[in-house]
Each structure stands twice: as C-alpha cells, then as structure tokens.
Design an enzyme around this catalytic site. Structure first.
Site, PDB file in Angstrom:
ATOM      1  N   SER A   1      -2.904   4.336 -12.126  1.00 45.21           N
ATOM      2  CA  SER A   1      -2.618   4.904 -13.414  1.00 45.21           C
ATOM      3  C   SER A   1      -3.298   4.188 -14.593  1.00 45.21           C
ATOM      4  CB  SER A   1      -1.105   4.906 -13.653  1.00 45.21           C
ATOM      5  OG  SER A   1      -0.593   3.594 -13.646  1.00 45.21           O
TER       6      SER A   1
ATOM      7  N   SER B   1      -2.049   0.533  -9.297  1.00 52.80           N
ATOM      8  CA  SER B   1      -2.600   1.069 -10.551  1.00 52.80           C
ATOM      9  C   SER B   1      -3.552   0.165 -11.303  1.00 52.80           C
ATOM     10  CB  SER B   1      -1.467   1.460 -11.487  1.00 52.80           C
ATOM     11  OG  SER B   1      -0.998   2.715 -11.125  1.00 52.80           O
TER      12      SER B   1
ATOM     13  N   LYS C   1      -3.041  -1.353 -21.829  1.00 47.57           N
ATOM     14  CA  LYS C   1      -2.497  -0.088 -21.295  1.00 47.57           C
ATOM     15  C   LYS C   1      -1.283   0.338 -22.101  1.00 47.57           C
ATOM     16  CE  LYS C   1      -0.875   1.880 -16.884  1.00 47.57           C
ATOM     17  NZ  LYS C   1      -0.536   1.572 -15.480  1.00 47.57           N
TER      18      LYS C   1
HETATM   19  N1  GLN Z   1      -0.584   5.654  -7.620  1.00 46.67           N
HETATM   20  C1  GLN Z   1       0.691   5.026  -7.459  1.00 46.67           C
HETATM   21  C2  GLN Z   1       1.772   5.952  -7.966  1.00 46.67           C
HETATM   22  O1  GLN Z   1       1.463   7.022  -8.349  1.00 46.67           O
HETATM   23  C3  GLN Z   1       0.729   3.715  -8.141  1.00 46.67           C
HETATM   24  C4  GLN Z   1       1.082   3.791  -9.570  1.00 46.67           C
HETATM   25  C5  GLN Z   1       1.180   2.431 -10.217  1.00 46.67           C
HETATM   26  O2  GLN Z   1       0.805   1.425  -9.619  1.00 46.67           O
HETATM   27  N2  GLN Z   1       1.714   2.413 -11.420  1.00 46.67           N
HETATM   28  O3  GLN Z   1       2.907   5.606  -7.999  1.00 46.67           O
END
Ligand code: GLN
Length: 489
Positions: free
Chosen positions: A157, A181, A82
C-alpha cells in the site's frame, strides 16, 4: 553542482554537500519542490505537499550550519511521509474520504525523530485506503503510477512512498508495512524498502490497521540511507507499549563489514509458482551472494502455504476492531443526511469507506463472531505460531534468508483491481515475515529480461532484532553492483 543534481543525491551525499557548502538545505528543498511540481502530475505520488513547513525546516538547518553546529546525518534530507502517519498541522487522510479534512494535533514519534535529526518533510504521499491493498489503487483520491512504466501500479500500500523515492521526488520516505506494504512497492519501483523487527520502531501516530502486524519503516535509494533512517526512528518509545526496549546499534557503522562466512538460507517454498523471470533474477542474486563469500544452503519453511489465509484472517479481525472508531462522532467525516443515531453510523461508514475497507471490516467481523471465532481467528493464531516457529528453527542454521519479494513484477493499472483474491495471493512472500515479526528488506535485483524491463526485488530476512546483519547482506549485494553488473542486460 547543477540544481537538477540535487534531487539525485543520497542522504549521505546531501550531508557532504551541506558540510562543503556546495548547496544550502533551502536550495535542496526548493529543487525537490520544483521537481514535484514538474513531474508529480504524471506520477501522482503526493496527496499533500507541505512546502511552507518544509522550507521552514530547511532554513533551520541552514541556520545551524551558519552557526557551525554539529550537523546530524539527516539534516536537510527531503523525506516523503505515507499518509497513514500523522504529521502535526498537515492533513493526514489515510487515503480515505473518512479523513479527508483531518489535521492531526500531533506527529508520529517516527516523524518527530526524523525532524529532530533535521530531516525535511516535503509532504504526504498516496496509499491504499487505511493501508489495505497492494497497488495504491484503493486510494479514495487517485492511483499513483509506477515511475518506471506509468501504465503500471507502483505496488502498495505504500505506493506513493516508493514512487516518490524512485522518481526523485524525495530522497527517502517513510511507509508502513503490515503484510508487505513497504517491501512490495520497493520491489515494484526498484528502490530499497525495509521493515524492522515488530516493535523496533514506535507505532505511535501510525493510524492503526492491524496492530499486531503494523510497522513504520524507511525507503531509500541506497542501503546506507535506509540504515540511517532506521537508526533515527528506531528505539523504545514510552508512548507505544509494544515498542521494544532493545538497544539500537549504529547500523551504518557495520554496513561495510562484508558477508564472508555468512550462511544464507534459500526456502524452496518461495520458488513455487513464481514468474520465471523473477526466479531467474533471484537465482542470480543468490549466486552473487555466494560469490561474495556466503555459504548458500536450503532451508524449510513448511507452513508458508497457509500464510496468506492466516494473514487475511488476523489482519481483517484487527482492522474490524480498529476501524470501529470512524463512527461520525469522534473523527473526520459524518454523513449530513440521517435520521437518528443508527442511520448516522450507517450512512457515515457507507459513504466514508471504500469497497476494500468495507470488505475487510465484514470479513474481520465474521471471523471474530461467536461460533466462527474458534474455527477461523483462533486457528489462524495457532498457524501464526507455527509460521514464526519455522523461521526461528531456520535461523538456528542460517544468518539470513533470501527470497523473491513478490511473485510477479509491477502489473498494469486496473488489471487486478476487480479480483481481490488474486491481489491477496500476490502477498504470499511478504506476509510470512509480518506474521513472524522478523525484519525484512527488499533490494533491487536487476530487471525482467522482456520489455518493459521491470524492476525485480530480492527480499532478505534476518532473525528478530538482527537488522544490522540484514543491512550488511543488503549492502554487500548493492556494493557488488547488484545485478546491474554481470546480468544479461
Ligand atoms: N497487501 C497487504 C494487504 O493488502 C499488505 C498491506 C500492508 O502491508 N499495509 O493487506
């Protein structure tokens, strides 16, 4: 073995293929690079392909084989990383214009550890900007498409990581999980994704979003691959003072021990307002675990309803502080046209950050500001303690907790992007474990009944540092055929 088979192998199978000399690490690497060239224009998982570096590493593995040295478990295994995780000499953008040309001078500990085990990093994969989002649509570059249905999001994400593994554009991947994420995109794309206990894996070289919640973790197509990657990256790191000095067991060694006699808890709070097709699959998953010898019981996690609000106060507060470093002076982008220092800051941050990142910086600054700190930030910290306590009490009674990973399957590209609140609410089942610091995994649990038959993810939690047991439950479920055997499709 035909060359296209090489992209279908698990890490475990790659190990065997290399030992039996049925293919070289270089061939495996080249097949993946070829597939990326052919398929990625549709999926758009990769932001940067580091072909040269990958081939160099693969050749080193082949040399080692020729010399007859011991082959580490991950030797020659192609991995996607990532783009919020630093890779020395390879551009790391965080999905942001702010770091469009940023080439880090060092690698994250997790990347170094994978490479020390012989893994081959194919390149950097797309994500929501600074890991903020649930769909990968907040990437400043382009959205990634879900390989199961290209009109849908891969989740986020870490959408690029999940899509790359699902589309066989990498054998495994690293992602980051702050509030879901890794687990949610794994569920949307039908692969495995795991977040260890907070502190299990070093955060050194993970670009900070919300430091008290951030984790690096693995994606794979099999539980064993996830276990092998986690083992390789886990453990104390002097470069991260929050990494835990807790021995790392050989997760793969206990994977096949079964779940006979385990008690699995099911919290009813996670089944309210759930898409009924998801609910059906998860219920079947739970029935399967019971058939495998688990005792199933209900548990209460009464503070679940406050988790999304609590998470979005704490993560934005931490993000507002962490992202102060992108000021046009130290890293990355600087606006070219300004008069004076203040205008330089303003124009740099205005042009460098996308809408979601700005929204979070503003929200985070607000909840930390004098007069609101007590009402929001401090209150959220208290609620976080209550959520963690819910889990600790539940784990007095059960070995694992099973829930859906997300309340809905992968949604359409563009469908939710204009409604941030709706997007946030979709994180309800994943942010709880993040706040509590416990480990969680998402495993594929069949597909939705109605077309286009989208993957459903079942989430399994265990208590702090009990990843071995969590993986054992996941493996028993996988070995039983998941829901592919005996489900209604
Ligand atoms: N969807 C969550 C957010 O927008 C989690 C994001 C993540 O785990 N980096 O913060």
């Amino acid at each position: 073995m035909t060359s296209s088979d090489l992209t279908r192998l698990s890490a475990e199978q790659i190990h065997e293929v290399l030992i039996r000399k049925e293919a070289s690490a270089e061939e495996i690497c080249r097949e993946h690079l070829k597939r990326i060239q052919q398929q990625d224009p549709e999926v758009r998982a990769y932001l940067t392909v580091s072909a040269e570096r990958a081939l160099e590493q693969a050749k080193k593995v082949d040399l080692r084989i020729a010399e007859g040295g011991r082959l580490p478990d991950l030797a020659g295994v192609p991995v996607a990383v990532k783009d919020v995780i630093l890779t020395r000499g390879v551009r790391t953008t965080c999905g942001s214009k702010m770091l469009e040309d940023y080439v880090p001078p060092y690698s994250a500990t997790a990347v170094d550890r994978l490479e020390a085990e012989g893994a081959v990093i194919l390149g950097k994969v797309n994500c929501d900007e600074f890991a903020m989002g649930s769909s990968t649509e907040n990437s400043a570059y382009f959205p990634t498409h879900n390989p199961i249905d290209l009109t849908r999001v891969p989740g986020g994400s870490s959408g690029g990581s999940a899509a790359a593994v699902a589309a066989h554009l990498a054998t495994a991947a690293l992602g980051s999980d702050t509030g879901g994420s890794i687990r949610q995109p794994a569920a949307f794309c039908g692969v495995m994704g795991m977040m260890g206990t907070y502190g299990r894996v070093s955060r050194y070289g993970l670009v900070a979003f919300a430091s008290s919640l951030d984790h690096i973790g693995p994606f794979g197509r099999t539980v064993r691959d996830v276990a092998l990657l986690l083992k390789a990256i886990a453990g104390r790191d002097p470069a991260d003072s929050t990494s835990a000095d807790v021995p790392v067991p050989d997760y793969a060694a206990t994977l096949e021990d079964g779940v006979q006699g385990f008690t699995v808890g099911v919290p009813k709070e996670y089944f309210e307002g759930l898409n009924p097709e998801i609910g059906d699959n998860i219920q079947k998953g739970i029935d399967r675990l019971e058939a495998l010898g688990c005792k199933v019981t209900s548990v209460r996690l009464p503070h679940t309803e406050y988790a999304v609000a609590c998470y979005y106060i704490i993560c934005t507060a931490e993000a507002s502080s962490n992202l102060a470093r992108y000021d046009g002076v130290r890293y990355g982008f600087r606006s070219a046209d300004f008069k004076g220092l203040r205008e330089m800051y303003r124009k740099t941050r205005d042009a460098g950050f996308g809408a979601e990142v700005k929204r979070r910086i503003m929200l985070g600054t607000y909840v930390l500001s004098s007069g609101y700190y007590e009402a929001y930030y401090h209150k959220a910290q208290q609620v976080r303690t209550l959520i963690a306590r819910d889990f600790i009490e539940a784990f007095d009674e059960v070995d694992a907790i099973v829930t859906p990973t997300a309340p809905h399957p992968a949604f359409g590209l563009g469908e939710r992007i204009d409604d941030p609140l709706q997007m946030y609410l979709g994180d309800i089942y994943t942010v709880t474990a993040s706040l509590a610091g416990i480990p969680g995994i998402s495993v594929p649990c069949g597909r939705t009944r109605s077309a286009p038959h989208l993957p459903v993810g079942m989430q399994i939690f265990a208590k702090h540092f009990d990843e071995a047991r969590l993986l054992q439950v996941a493996r028993a479920f996988e070995k039983s055929g998941g829901l592919e055997n005996g489900s209604d499709q």
